[in-house]
Design a protein around this motif. Sequence first.
Motif, short mmCIF file in Angstrom:
data_model
loop_
_atom_site.label_atom_id
_atom_site.label_comp_id
_atom_site.label_asym_id
_atom_site.label_seq_id
_atom_site.Cartn_x
_atom_site.Cartn_y
_atom_site.Cartn_z
N ASP A 38 0.98 -1.34 -0.16
CA ASP A 38 -0.08 0.14 0.01
C ASP A 38 0.97 1.38 0.05
N HIS A 39 1.10 1.78 -1.20
CA HIS A 39 1.94 2.98 -1.44
C HIS A 39 1.90 4.16 -0.17
N GLU A 40 0.46 4.61 0.06
CA GLU A 40 0.30 5.36 0.79
C GLU A 40 0.90 5.37 2.28
N SER A 41 0.55 3.93 2.77
CA SER A 41 0.71 3.74 4.28
C SER A 41 2.61 3.42 4.41
N SER A 42 2.92 3.11 3.23
CA SER A 42 4.35 2.68 3.10
C SER A 42 5.28 3.95 3.18
N ASP A 43 4.76 4.78 2.62
CA ASP A 43 5.20 6.28 2.54
C ASP A 43 5.14 7.04 3.81
N ALA A 44 4.22 6.53 4.50
CA ALA A 44 3.95 7.13 5.96
C ALA A 44 4.30 6.53 7.10
N ALA A 45 5.07 5.43 6.72
CA ALA A 45 5.45 4.13 8.13
C ALA A 45 6.13 4.95 9.24
N GLY A 46 7.06 5.97 8.88
CA GLY A 46 7.73 6.84 9.86
C GLY A 46 7.23 8.04 10.41
N ASP A 47 5.97 8.66 9.89
CA ASP A 47 5.43 9.77 10.09
C ASP A 47 5.18 10.17 11.56
N HIS A 48 4.85 8.79 12.65
CA HIS A 48 4.62 9.00 13.74
C HIS A 48 5.84 9.22 14.35
N LEU A 49 6.94 9.19 13.90
CA LEU A 49 8.35 9.66 14.68
C LEU A 49 8.72 11.12 14.78
N ARG A 50 8.40 11.43 13.51
CA ARG A 50 8.77 13.00 13.66
C ARG A 50 8.23 13.67 12.18
N SER A 51 7.63 14.97 12.45
CA SER A 51 7.10 15.45 11.22
C SER A 51 8.32 16.14 10.29
N ASN A 52 8.02 15.86 9.12
CA ASN A 52 9.13 16.31 8.24
C ASN A 52 8.59 17.25 7.02
N ASP A 53 8.89 18.25 6.57
CA ASP A 53 8.49 18.92 5.71
C ASP A 53 9.30 19.08 4.52
N VAL A 54 10.58 18.49 4.71
CA VAL A 54 11.37 17.86 3.46
C VAL A 54 11.16 16.50 3.09
N PRO A 55 10.73 16.28 1.91
CA PRO A 55 10.30 15.14 1.33
C PRO A 55 11.44 14.08 1.29
#
Length: 146
Positions: A38-55
């Motif tokens: 699942d592309h979206e959840s894979s890309d978001a796998a680490g979002d809970h660790l730190r917010s990143n504005d830089v892709p």
Amino acid sequence: MSWKVYLSGEIHTDWREQIIAGAEELKLDIEFYSANTDHESSDAAGDHLRSNDVPFWRDHQSSKVNAIRTKNLIKQCDIGVVRFGDKYRQWNAAFDAGMLAALDKPFITLHDEGIIHPLKEVDAAAMAWAETPQQIVEILRYVTNN
């Protein structure tokens, strides 16, 4: 013996489902595993660790979290199948093929004839090159039943 097969690579077509359905139809004793497709959840796998504005940093963080899964599943598999599609560059699939080779895990590549040249080194390390999911099923049938 129950076999563990890791399915790596391209996520935009149903090749995994075709292989799994073909193996089930033949009643092969195989457990299939893969990375998160699942592309979206894979890309978001680490979002809970730190917010990143830089892709770049978001991708970097999530790729490391995803690698926890892929590294472990590759280490546990008996056979790898690595699919390369022609629409996207699958650097992750090439990396998985390298890991499989480094761990001395047998693997099969799955791709069209049109990308033989860029994959010549990867294919050289593979035990077989297939062009269709059905060919993969036939290899799995032979390997697991003989």
